[in-house]
Enzyme design. Structure first.
Site, mmCIF file in Angstrom:
data_model
loop_
_atom_site.group_PDB
_atom_site.id
_atom_site.type_symbol
_atom_site.label_atom_id
_atom_site.label_comp_id
_atom_site.label_asym_id
_atom_site.label_seq_id
_atom_site.Cartn_x
_atom_site.Cartn_y
_atom_site.Cartn_z
ATOM 1 C CG HIS A 56 -10.633 9.916 -2.864
ATOM 2 N ND1 HIS A 56 -9.364 9.478 -2.656
ATOM 3 C CD2 HIS A 56 -11.374 8.818 -3.144
ATOM 4 C CE1 HIS A 56 -9.328 8.170 -2.776
ATOM 5 N NE2 HIS A 56 -10.523 7.734 -3.079
ATOM 6 C CE LYS A 92 -6.479 15.397 5.734
ATOM 7 N NZ LYS A 92 -5.631 15.500 6.899
ATOM 8 C CG HIS A 115 -2.716 3.875 -8.853
ATOM 9 N ND1 HIS A 115 -2.435 5.010 -8.112
ATOM 10 C CD2 HIS A 115 -4.037 3.623 -8.640
ATOM 11 C CE1 HIS A 115 -3.539 5.421 -7.492
ATOM 12 N NE2 HIS A 115 -4.523 4.603 -7.801
ATOM 13 N N GLY A 148 -3.814 3.122 -3.196
ATOM 14 C CA GLY A 148 -4.056 3.550 -1.818
ATOM 15 C C GLY A 148 -3.553 2.585 -0.759
ATOM 16 C CG ASN A 152 -1.409 -1.200 5.642
ATOM 17 O OD1 ASN A 152 -0.487 -1.471 6.414
ATOM 18 N ND2 ASN A 152 -2.667 -1.471 5.927
ATOM 19 C CG ASP A 158 -7.349 7.747 -6.661
ATOM 20 O OD1 ASP A 158 -6.631 6.736 -6.820
ATOM 21 O OD2 ASP A 158 -8.583 7.720 -6.699
ATOM 22 N NE ARG A 181 3.154 6.480 9.904
ATOM 23 C CZ ARG A 181 2.944 7.800 9.898
ATOM 24 N NH1 ARG A 181 3.421 8.544 8.927
ATOM 25 N NH2 ARG A 181 2.250 8.364 10.848
ATOM 26 C CG ASN A 201 8.362 14.739 10.115
ATOM 27 O OD1 ASN A 201 7.510 15.638 10.122
ATOM 28 N ND2 ASN A 201 8.903 14.280 8.997
HETATM 29 FE FE LIG Z 1 -6.666 4.631 -7.067
#
Ligand SMILES: [Fe+2]
Length: 609
Positions: free
Chosen positions: A12, A37, A131, A305, A309, A333, A520, A550
């Protein structure tokens, strides 16, 4: 000159990234161009954009990196299938065509997509190496511990190690099927949200609930160790053998079937969200503490991913043992494309790494930009009514006035962001002091669920006045959640239950204060985000408040806008009051009726996320 193209695709969030002599020149996600998306197809348009940005053709490329090893991933699918055969056959056959077509013949697909590039120039890195490289190499640290937390790559679902100078080394990993990302996704599925995109909603929902199921999760679903590693009881999950995430045993344990998507959200979903979020934070904290013990490092870099969080990230920063934290803005990713390119440059080619004092991510403004003249040509072609401001100062003054008048403003400036967050280049902005802004923006602008919180942008130099962050703490990429300062909170307002908690005004900046008094935060500094900083300064000068709302420039299910045409269409379909494209300012009330876009038709182009 060394030119390296990185690609991530076929899972994805496909993306491409280009580095030239170690400098990040361009990076973008394919979804922004195709308007689909999480588009996972070969990122042909993102690649075109990257090459165009550096005036290169494919045959000029020295190396092309792919962010994971398709054969190993195939092997995992095959082994998992064999372990669960024949029950797993359905998911296997469903996953197979894509793998057969694209993954196994990846070199061929890449060669077709990049004519003129010889096969020997293709390099395949491991998913977690990609990553980790994306987390460490752009970071402002000479030396740092690295933690990647993810769904799954080839086999690894989490890994850690160290980065030093131009070298990274991953020493430990957790392997499939035990995965923090997949655990979170299982609850995302169970609470009726879409896996691989609804995780953010679950995190936003968590503060409405109580952690009543946390013990049950720790008791039954996982065996969690002190070092943050764990084993999952796979009888509760279905992702190895089925097409769903959770098993009937899971549903029995939590008292019912999964919530149907789009049906009303009850206290139960809120409590499930709060519980899995609490367990996730506990795992993140334990992993961070263990990593600190093992490495003794002062700094920590995060990607994968789960590093999106931001509540967990905020706790690692505040309660964890590390002094400083840097998180790859494109932690999912898509960021693997950037990671593999940097990995080839530093690790394989052994090229030195200059540690940039801020970081080497360049504000994550790595996508396409458009000039004022291009914008004007477009606006004239569709008969839009606009005025062009002479310079940045008058522009910021005009927009600050609009914001202070409670107008919702589409703000389109410079290069598009790389990563899922809008950082003031493709943003919708509003006045954080407004009591109605949160609901107006959710329901009339973004057409999304009313419970979802909005994030603040705050002047970097004033962050400690509004949020519980140290003066020297940055959050330039909106990846950390921090509490609103006590002094800014409004007390004795009652608490409310469930979504009624939304109606309580909790602080001087209610539009960005979540029901647990958290926010956040994006800190805006003049070196990374110069014009945006100037706008916030103008707003502060006018109102005394250095905080605005924002949110990303899109509606529910739509990829963030990329071009002036995308932005104009979104503006004309929603209840946004004003649109600012570079120096051109448009008011909705001035626009010709004929250009109005039918809202329902506009919405129907995008699948609900
Ligand atoms: Fe990944």
């Amino acid at each position: 000159m060394t030119t390296i193209l990185g690609i991530s695709a076929f899972y994805h969030d496909s993306a491409a990234a280009l580095i030239v002599d170690g400098r990040i020149v361009a990076a973008a996600q394919e979804e922004r161009f195709t308007r689909k998306k999480h588009d996972f197809d070969f990122p042909a348009q993102a690649i075109d954009f990257c090459l165009h940005e550096a005036a290169l053709t494919p045959s000029d490329l020295d190396w092309v990196g792919f962010y994971d090893k398709p054969l190993q991933k195939f092997e995992r699918l095959l082994e998992t299938y064999l372990a669960y055969a024949p029950v797993g056959f359905r998911s296997f056959t469903k996953a197979m065509p894509l793998w057969l077509r694209e993954k196994l013949f990846l070199p061929r697909v890449m060669q077709k997509g990049l004519p003129g590039v010889e096969r020997r120039k293709f390099i395949f890195a491991e998913h977690h190496e990609s990553h980790a490289a994306s987390a460490f190499f752009p970071s402002p640290f000479e030396e740092a511990a690295i933690l990647t937390l993810d769904g799954v790559g080839e086999w690894a679902t989490a890994s850690f190690g160290m980065g030093r100078g131009n070298h990274i080394e991953l020493t430990h990993q957790l392997r499939f099927p035990h995965s923090l990302g997949l655990l979170y996704s299982a609850f995302t599925y169970y609470t009726g949200f879409r896996v691989n995109s609804g995780e953010y909603k679950l995190m936003g929902l968590a503060p409405y609930g109580r952690t009543t199921y946390a013990e049950l999760i720790l008791d039954k679903l996982l065996d969690l160790k002190d070092d943050g590693s764990f084993r999952m009881d796979m009888s509760y999950f279905n992702y190895c053998q089925g097409l769903t995430m959770t098993s009937r045993k899971f549903h029995r344990l939590f008292g019912g079937p999964p919530r149907r998507p789009e049906s009303p959200i009850t206290q139960r979903e809120m409590d499930l969200a709060a519980s899995v979020q609490a367990v996730t934070e506990e795992i993140m904290l334990r992993s961070a503490r263990h990593l600190h013990q093992v490495t003794g490092a002062k700094n920590l870099c995060l990607a994968g991913g789960v590093a999106l969080n931001c509540v967990g990230n905020g706790r690692i920063l505040r309660e964890g043992p590390f002094e400083r934290l840097w998180i790859q803005p494109a932690a999912g990713d898509a960021g693997g494309a950037l990671g593999v390119a940097l990995l080839i440059h530093h690790q394989l080619l052994d090229q030195p790494r200059d540690v940039a004092p801020l970081d080497a991510q360049r504000g994550s403004l790595l996508g396409p930009a458009f000039t004022d003249d291009q914008v004007e040509r477009f606006l004239k072609s569709c008969g839009a009514v606009y005025s062009r401001q002479a310079d940045d100062e008058s522009l910021c003054r005009v927009v600050a006035d609009l914001l202070a008048g409670e107008n919702v403003v589409g703000w389109f400036q410079g290069r598009m962001e790389f990563g899922p967050r809008a950082l003031g280049a493709r943003s919708i902005l509003g006045d954080a002091r407004s009591r109605s802004m949160q609901s107006v923006m959710n329901l009339k602008i973004k057409f999304r669920e009313s419970f979802r919180p909005f994030a603040p942008s705050v002047l970097r130099e004033r962050v400690a006045d509004y949020f519980q962050m140290r003066d020297d703490e940055d959050s330039p990429y909106m990846l950390l959640v921090a509490p609103v300062c006590e002094a800014r909170r409004i007390k004795a307002n009652g608490q409310g239950q469930g979504f009624d908690q939304l109606k309580v005004v909790r602080s001087e900046v209610p539009a960005v204060t979540h029901v647990d008094n958290s926010a956040r935060v994006q800190t805006v500094d003049p070196r990374r985000h110069a014009l945006y900083h100037r706008l916030l300064t103008a707003f502060e000068r006018k109102t005394g408040c250095p905080v605005i709302v924002n949110t990303s420039f899109n509606i529910r299910g739509e990829p963030i806008v990329c071009t002036p045409a995308d932005a104009y269409r979104c503006f004309m379909a929603t209840n946004m009051d004003a649109l600012v494209l570079e120096h051109c300012v448009l008011h909705k009330t001035d626009q010709p009726e004929a250009q109005r876009v039918d809202v329902d038709r506009y919405k129907s182009q995008f699948t609900l996320d």
